[in-house]
Design a protein around this motif. Sequence first.
Motif, PDB file in Angstrom:
ATOM      1  N   SER A  17       0.841  -1.188   0.000  1.00  0.00           N
ATOM      2  CA  SER A  17       0.000   0.000   0.000  1.00  0.00           C
ATOM      3  C   SER A  17       0.881   1.244   0.000  1.00  0.00           C
ATOM      4  O   SER A  17       2.094   1.158   0.253  1.00  0.00           O
ATOM      5  CB  SER A  17      -0.911  -0.001   1.233  1.00  0.00           C
ATOM      6  OG  SER A  17      -0.153   0.252   2.405  1.00  0.00           O
ATOM      7  N   TRP A  18       0.302   2.391  -0.232  1.00  0.00           N
ATOM      8  CA  TRP A  18       1.110   3.607  -0.248  1.00  0.00           C
ATOM      9  C   TRP A  18       1.638   3.905   1.141  1.00  0.00           C
ATOM     10  O   TRP A  18       2.724   4.458   1.296  1.00  0.00           O
ATOM     11  CB  TRP A  18       0.334   4.784  -0.830  1.00  0.00           C
ATOM     12  CG  TRP A  18      -0.850   5.223  -0.037  1.00  0.00           C
ATOM     13  CD1 TRP A  18      -2.134   4.786  -0.158  1.00  0.00           C
ATOM     14  CD2 TRP A  18      -0.864   6.194   1.013  1.00  0.00           C
ATOM     15  NE1 TRP A  18      -2.936   5.409   0.755  1.00  0.00           N
ATOM     16  CE2 TRP A  18      -2.183   6.297   1.483  1.00  0.00           C
ATOM     17  CE3 TRP A  18       0.107   6.987   1.598  1.00  0.00           C
ATOM     18  CZ2 TRP A  18      -2.564   7.152   2.516  1.00  0.00           C
ATOM     19  CZ3 TRP A  18      -0.266   7.844   2.621  1.00  0.00           C
ATOM     20  CH2 TRP A  18      -1.583   7.916   3.069  1.00  0.00           C
ATOM     21  N   ARG A  19       0.896   3.508   2.188  1.00  0.00           N
ATOM     22  CA  ARG A  19       1.395   3.710   3.550  1.00  0.00           C
ATOM     23  C   ARG A  19       2.602   2.816   3.830  1.00  0.00           C
ATOM     24  O   ARG A  19       3.569   3.245   4.464  1.00  0.00           O
ATOM     25  CB  ARG A  19       0.283   3.412   4.557  1.00  0.00           C
ATOM     26  CG  ARG A  19      -0.819   4.454   4.553  1.00  0.00           C
ATOM     27  CD  ARG A  19      -1.894   4.085   5.570  1.00  0.00           C
ATOM     28  NE  ARG A  19      -3.004   4.998   5.502  1.00  0.00           N
ATOM     29  CZ  ARG A  19      -4.140   4.744   4.845  1.00  0.00           C
ATOM     30  NH1 ARG A  19      -4.300   3.597   4.218  1.00  0.00           N
ATOM     31  NH2 ARG A  19      -5.106   5.627   4.819  1.00  0.00           N
ATOM     32  N   GLU A  20       2.542   1.563   3.377  1.00  0.00           N
ATOM     33  CA  GLU A  20       3.671   0.658   3.547  1.00  0.00           C
ATOM     34  C   GLU A  20       4.882   1.145   2.759  1.00  0.00           C
ATOM     35  O   GLU A  20       6.015   1.102   3.247  1.00  0.00           O
ATOM     36  CB  GLU A  20       3.282  -0.754   3.117  1.00  0.00           C
ATOM     37  CG  GLU A  20       2.255  -1.403   4.028  1.00  0.00           C
ATOM     38  CD  GLU A  20       1.641  -2.654   3.434  1.00  0.00           C
ATOM     39  OE1 GLU A  20       1.200  -3.508   4.215  1.00  0.00           O
ATOM     40  OE2 GLU A  20       1.591  -2.780   2.196  1.00  0.00           O
ATOM     41  N   ALA A  21       4.647   1.606   1.539  1.00  0.00           N
ATOM     42  CA  ALA A  21       5.745   2.133   0.722  1.00  0.00           C
ATOM     43  C   ALA A  21       6.369   3.349   1.390  1.00  0.00           C
ATOM     44  O   ALA A  21       7.599   3.513   1.388  1.00  0.00           O
ATOM     45  CB  ALA A  21       5.237   2.481  -0.675  1.00  0.00           C
ATOM     46  N   ASP A  22       5.528   4.202   1.985  1.00  0.00           N
ATOM     47  CA  ASP A  22       6.036   5.377   2.679  1.00  0.00           C
ATOM     48  C   ASP A  22       6.869   4.976   3.891  1.00  0.00           C
ATOM     49  O   ASP A  22       7.924   5.561   4.154  1.00  0.00           O
ATOM     50  CB  ASP A  22       4.872   6.274   3.097  1.00  0.00           C
ATOM     51  CG  ASP A  22       5.339   7.616   3.607  1.00  0.00           C
ATOM     52  OD1 ASP A  22       6.183   8.249   2.934  1.00  0.00           O
ATOM     53  OD2 ASP A  22       4.883   8.026   4.693  1.00  0.00           O
ATOM     54  N   GLU A  25      10.244   3.741   2.610  1.00  0.00           N
ATOM     55  CA  GLU A  25      11.088   4.859   2.179  1.00  0.00           C
ATOM     56  C   GLU A  25      11.608   5.647   3.371  1.00  0.00           C
ATOM     57  O   GLU A  25      12.746   6.124   3.354  1.00  0.00           O
ATOM     58  CB  GLU A  25      10.309   5.777   1.223  1.00  0.00           C
ATOM     59  CG  GLU A  25      10.149   5.211  -0.164  1.00  0.00           C
ATOM     60  CD  GLU A  25      11.484   4.989  -0.862  1.00  0.00           C
ATOM     61  OE1 GLU A  25      12.427   5.785  -0.688  1.00  0.00           O
ATOM     62  OE2 GLU A  25      11.584   3.991  -1.584  1.00  0.00           O
TER      63      GLU A  25
END
Length: 97
Positions: A17-22, A25
């Motif tokens: 998810s974008w939260r996991e990717a964030d 990073e």
Amino acid sequence: MAERGGRRQQTWGAPVSWREADALEAARAIAVARGSVQSRADWLLSIAERVLREGADDAALPAGVRQRAERALAALAAERAEVAAHPPRPGRPPEVF
């Protein structure tokens, strides 16, 4: 996908998810700020290598899992030795026609 020097590389991705990717990073940014490796691939491999070393030494794991960890560590060492023996040659960057 080709690497400098003409070697082909296998790539893979993981759906996150974008939260996991964030979060990944942000963790990588911390590692870079502490003077760690720069690329995402090198950062992920350093984490994987730590886990593999722990797994290879963990007697509580099944023997097959420990052997797989040992084989993976040997493969990483062989890859690094091959790259060190045959470094990429400098030259012009590839052109897209």
